[in-house]
Enzyme design. Structure first.
Site, PDB file in Angstrom:
ATOM      1  CD  GLU A 194      -2.798  -1.306   0.094  1.00 28.22           C
ATOM      2  OE1 GLU A 194      -3.092  -0.258  -0.512  1.00 28.22           O
ATOM      3  OE2 GLU A 194      -3.239  -2.421  -0.227  1.00 28.22           O
ATOM      4  CB  CYS A 204      -1.705   7.212   0.634  1.00 26.69           C
ATOM      5  SG  CYS A 204      -0.207   6.593   1.422  1.00 26.69           S
TER       6      CYS A 204
END
Length: 486
Positions: free
Chosen positions: A254, A292
């Protein structure tokens, strides 16, 4: 839990029990530099003991009844809720996250463990398939179940020091996969407290460890063949270096993002534009932009651009900056002064290239003022890299096709937000945008912890979200029964 204002030394968790090493490191607040706590560092021998224990317990842990694993997960969920305020203040102290956002993070972790308990009870019911669709399969039945790939090495980042640990630990326990959790060196205290709650359960010894080892010792763990699964959240540079170094391991990565919020030409009402601007203003700056899926780019249709941008600037200027322990604070410091200096340098580069600062653009210590930039060169780092700070760029485009092309003009593909009222446009966005998630009517920063979460391109491989991580930690194994009267 001791008062985090005291200079206490926190033990780590080795195969389910407290342990201390021969040296320590300090955790300090990015807001005021105060000592939050000291952390004991595992020795190489202790790391070896934890890995050996995880490898040894694997078969027994996988065979643990679902109710045992579910009960442990329920217990952690409940205890996180009971200690929510204490944990939120710990997150805020070590991370610099405003207390309001830290409370939200604890609430999400409560849900993650609850979701994992629910999934543990129903996961792996098996899928039966008749094989007599051809003559050679007469009397045969295939039963497919999922089994753990092996022990997991979970490597967590600093920006969500509790919840992103939860997203590694809870699915592993749910499927019966031993896990060694390595928290970020800047923010290990939340993970160590999570270990305290895990230690209250009846999980088998060796099934979990929390090891705050320094980053320079991470390669040895990554390379260890007894840890065949790696779940990493962090930068794309480190993530792909890990993947390339262990090509035979199963890696879930991720990684970074460059979140875009698209505001299309049908989104014209004052109410709609106020909503979009408010969401963009908040979620370009929450966690000081250290997410993110924070909004980094706004791509607005020419027909709404001139009305939208002043609203975004006003929404950004309304963000309250300051002491993360203050209930009114929306935006706290970055994780370190170094991180803030990097953001400052990237903004200065963009300005030298012709970008205009519409608001913000100032640094003070580890804090950087919420910033909006226009006319940013396409090759500026704030445009094409993940800035991981409270900086937003705005640009205008002519129509849907150009807007979607602009979103895709990035090496990242995590999530995108599309503000439109048109259902057909929503489906076109879902088909056209090269991202892991398309959020319609909101910013790309929306994440529900039970949904599949992950990206394409440089944003990584695999998916988190409790059930999806459980599938990622396991593989299908088929059993064929012969001679049955079907």
């Amino acid at each position: 839990m001791p008062d985090t204002n005291e200079a206490v030394t926190h033990a780590f968790w080795l195969a389910g029990r407290e342990a201390t090493g021969e040296s320590t490191f300090e955790v300090t607040s990015p807001w005021d530099g105060r000592l939050v706590g000291a952390v004991s560092i595992p020795t190489e021998a202790q790391v070896e003991e934890a890995v050996a224990a995880a490898a040894a317990v694997g078969e027994d842990f996988a065979a643990t009844p679902a109710y045992v694993r579910a009960a442990a997960l329920d217990h952690v969920s409940r205890r996180l809720g009971e200690r929510a305020e204490e944990i939120a203040r710990l997150i805020s102290a070590e991370n610099g996250k405003p207390i309001k956002w830290a409370r939200g993070e604890v609430g999400r972790a409560v849900s993650v463990f609850r979701f994992a308990a629910e999934e543990a009870r129903r996961f792996n019911g098996g899928d039966a398939q008749r094989l007599d669709t051809d003559q050679g399969g007469t009397g045969r039945l295939a039963l497919t179940r999922r089994f753990p790939r092996g022990a997991v090495l979970g490597i967590a980042p600093f920006n969500f020091p509790l919840n992103l640990c939860a997203h590694k630990v809870a699915p592993a326990i749910a499927v019966g996969a031993p896990i060694i959790l390595k928290p970020a060196p800047a923010t290990p205290l939340s993970a160590l407290l999570l270990g305290e709650l895990l230690a209250e359960t009846d999980l088998p010894a060796g099934s979990w460890s929390v090891l705050p080892v320094p980053n320079d010792r991470m390669p040895a763990l990554v390379q260890d063949e007894r840890l065949p699964v790696i779940s990493f959240t962090g930068s794309d540079k480190v993530g792909y270096a890990i993947k390339e170094s262990v090509p035979l391991k199963h890696c879930t990565l991720e990684l970074g993002g460059n979140g875009a919020a698209v505001v299309l030409g049908d989104y014209t009402s004052e109410v709609g534009l106020e909503w979009a601007a408010g969401r963009i203003g908040t979620f370009s700056n929450y966690q000081a932009g250290q997410s993110c899926i924070s909004v980094q780019r706004v791509i607005a249709d020419t027909s709404v651009y001139e009305r939208l941008v002043p609203k975004i600037v006003a929404a950004v200027e309304a963000q309250v900056t300051g002491d993360p322990s203050d209930e009114a604070t929306d935006v706290g410091p970055l994780v370190s002064e170094e991180a803030a200096k990097r953001v400052e340098a990237w903004v200065e580069e963009a300005v030298q290239g012709g970008a205009k600062v519409l608001t913000g653009g100032k640094r003070e210590g580890a804090s950087y003022a919420p910033t909006v930039l226009a006319d940013v060169p396409a090759d500026a780092q704030v445009s094409c890299e993940e800035i991981f700070g409270p900086v937003l760029i705005v640009r205008q485009v002519a129509g849907e096709e150009e807007a979607f092309d602009a979103v895709n003009d990035s090496k990242y593909g995590l999530q995108a937000g599309v503000f439109t009222h048109d259902l057909q446009t929503a489906f076109r966005a879902h088909r056209a945008l090269e991202v892991g998630g398309v959020i319609v009517g909101d910013v790309p920063s929306y994440r529900a912890d039970q949904m599949p979460y992950g990206g394409t391109k440089r944003s990584g491989v695999g998916r988190e979200g409790v059930r999806y991580a459980m599938e990622d930690y396991t593989y299908e194994r088929v059993l064929v029964l012969t001679g049955l009267d079907l």
